[in-house]
Scaffold this active site. Structure first.
Site, PDB file in Angstrom:
ATOM      1  N   GLY A  14     -18.012  20.413  56.162  1.00 20.85           N
ATOM      2  CA  GLY A  14     -19.639  20.704  56.530  1.00 20.85           C
ATOM      3  C   GLY A  14     -20.395  19.106  56.676  1.00 20.85           C
ATOM      4  O   GLY A  14     -18.590  18.233  57.372  1.00 20.85           O
ATOM      5  N   ASN A  15     -21.299  18.904  56.733  1.00 21.65           N
ATOM      6  CA  ASN A  15     -22.124  17.396  56.762  1.00 21.65           C
ATOM      7  C   ASN A  15     -23.077  16.440  56.411  1.00 21.65           C
ATOM      8  O   ASN A  15     -23.230  17.772  55.250  1.00 21.65           O
ATOM      9  CB  ASN A  15     -22.173  16.818  58.369  1.00 21.65           C
ATOM     10  CG  ASN A  15     -23.037  17.791  58.816  1.00 21.65           C
ATOM     11  OD1 ASN A  15     -24.458  17.922  58.580  1.00 21.65           O
ATOM     12  ND2 ASN A  15     -22.958  18.534  59.776  1.00 21.65           N
ATOM     13  N   TYR A  16     -23.057  15.740  56.203  1.00 26.14           N
ATOM     14  CA  TYR A  16     -24.498  14.769  55.675  1.00 26.14           C
ATOM     15  C   TYR A  16     -25.864  15.290  55.432  1.00 26.14           C
ATOM     16  O   TYR A  16     -26.652  14.538  54.867  1.00 26.14           O
ATOM     17  CB  TYR A  16     -24.428  13.504  54.791  1.00 26.14           C
ATOM     18  CG  TYR A  16     -23.330  12.984  54.260  1.00 26.14           C
ATOM     19  CD1 TYR A  16     -22.757  13.731  52.961  1.00 26.14           C
ATOM     20  CD2 TYR A  16     -22.469  12.313  55.182  1.00 26.14           C
ATOM     21  CE1 TYR A  16     -21.889  13.251  52.200  1.00 26.14           C
ATOM     22  CE2 TYR A  16     -21.046  11.856  53.983  1.00 26.14           C
ATOM     23  CZ  TYR A  16     -20.872  12.513  52.699  1.00 26.14           C
ATOM     24  OH  TYR A  16     -19.874  11.776  52.248  1.00 26.14           O
TER      25      TYR A  16
END
Ligand code: CTP
Length: 397
Positions: free
Chosen positions: A209-211
């Site tokens: 995923g990412n932030y």
């Protein structure tokens, strides 16, 4: 969003009158000016002193001023207001409104009202579902009064939430939407917004995923509906609360592939698109059906590129549609963003640089540069709601 709006707030004799304090605070926070008109029974539940302190205006309740005998003009209030909101509104007040029984200042004000009227009923469930109340509500609706339905707990069960007026936050949202639909600058627009991160599954318990928090995209969706646009929000996994609006249609997705499918199928019926999501550029070649065990000394993941949603929509775009993208860069920002503007066939790109304090993921602020084919405009650091306004003002002038 209710900036400069003049609201006559009618308060009647219900236990929910205590919620009027929150309601006033929220209305004033949104920039509205509030004049309270209260019924004699309303004063049994909440004092005019509290209400006038909150609104910074004397509360109107009698036909004339006790002290000097001067008249309170319901006619003037009817002309002054941009809207009259009666919250809480009892069964008795609904009945008097429906049949023109002008025995108090609130009803005379209603009968003189030139602006739209909204009511938030508050009563016992038996009273609410009674044929008399339902007939009165129907009569009022036929005359153009907007009914703000009681909370869902109210109708969902006989036991739960009995007599509950709709929550002040929702009443204010409905009022905001009411004005947006009548006067909003973006009425008639339908905007596709992608937002949030994507999760690319590795196995039943893990993902890449990412932030991204989804805050910027949701701020854009909120501002768009506040200005009267319909929004198709395609939202990756995030837990930020969504605006409560019938203009907002949300499709929840998880992976880049799901986001691609949703966005490309929704775009043809939209007038424009804003690609705000932080989409994964790579996804695992396969998702394991069992948890990957830590047996080996090292693990190599096989990844394959995802489809570029913005580029695909850039290709779908007709002459009458517009497309805005985002670019989060770490170096050579302007060069990369300008290159994406052309490559993805965007009309505008909003660039932010991860190095700038206050810009980027998770935070409530953003510092962006808005780039079009012939202009580069750097905006100061501001909260994401203000950034959303600035973007929309430029994207759909
Ligand atoms: N974008 C998209 N689909 C993807 C990747 C990106 O729609 N698979 C969109 C983003 O929503 C954003 C714009 O494209 O509006 C730019 O995203 P960014 O990640 O900065 O660009 P990339 O093309 O992925 O380039 P790079 O990661 O190499 O900087």
């Amino acid at each position: 969003m209710l900036k400069g709006k003049k609201i006559v707030l009618g308060i009647t004799g219900s236990i929910a009158a205590y919620k009027a304090c929150t309601l006033i605070r929220l209305l004033i926070k949104q920039g509205a000016e509030v004049q309270v008109v209260i019924t004699p029974t309303g004063k049994e539940f909440i004092t005019p002193i509290t209400l006038s302190a909150l609104t910074h205006k004397p509360v109107v309740s009698e036909f004339f001023n006790q002290r000097d005998g001067s008249w309170h003009s319901h006619v003037d209030l009817g002309l002054w207001a941009d809207a009259m909101l009666i919250a809480p509104c009892t069964a008795s007040t609904l009945g008097k409104m429906a049949h023109g029984i002008a025995d108090n200042m609130l009803i005379t004000t209603y009968l003189s009202m030139k602006a739209p009227v909204l009511v938030a009923p508050a009563m016992d469930l038996d009273m609410y579902v009674h044929a008399s109340t339902q007939d009165n509500l129907q009569l009022l609706q036929q005359r153009g009064v907007t009914i703000i339905e009681p909370g869902s707990g109210f109708l969902a069960s006989n036991l739960e939430g009995k007599g509950r007026m709709q929550e002040p936050e929702i009443i204010v949202d409905e009022l905001t939407e009411f004005f947006a639909l009548r006067e909003g600058r973006l009425r008639g627009q339908r905007i596709l917004i992608t937002a949030g991160p994507t999760y690319e599954r590795l196995d039943p318990v893990r993902f890449i995923g990412n932030y991204s928090s989804g805050k910027m995209g949701i701020a854009l969706a909120r501002e768009s509906v506040c200005q009267g646009a319909e929004v198709e929000l395609v939202l990756g996994p995030c837990s930020i609360p969504l605006p409560n609006s019938s203009l907002l249609h949300t499709t929840r997705v998880e992976s880049a592939k799901e986001m691609y499918n949703a966005a490309t199928s929704l775009f043809p019926k939209c007038t424009s698109g804003i690609m705000c999501a932080a989409v994964a550029d790579f996804t695992p070649v396969s998702c394991e059906d069992k948890k990957i065990k830590r047996e080996a000394d090292s693990l190599t993941l096989n990844l394959t590129p995802t489809k570029d949603i913005a580029s695909a929509i850039g290709k779908l775009k007709t002459e009458n549609q517009k497309l805005c993208g985002f670019a989060l860069e770490t170096h050579d920002a302007l060069k990369h963003a300008q290159e994406k503007l052309i490559r993805k066939k965007l009309d505008m790109i909003v660039m932010n640089c991860l190095q700038d304090p206050g810009a980027g993921f998770q935070v409530d602020t953003n510092k962006v540069t808005i780039i079009t084919a012939d202009k580069v405009e750097a905006l100061p650091l501001q909260n994401k709601n203000s950034v959303a306004k600035e973007i929309l003002n430029r994207f759909i002038p």
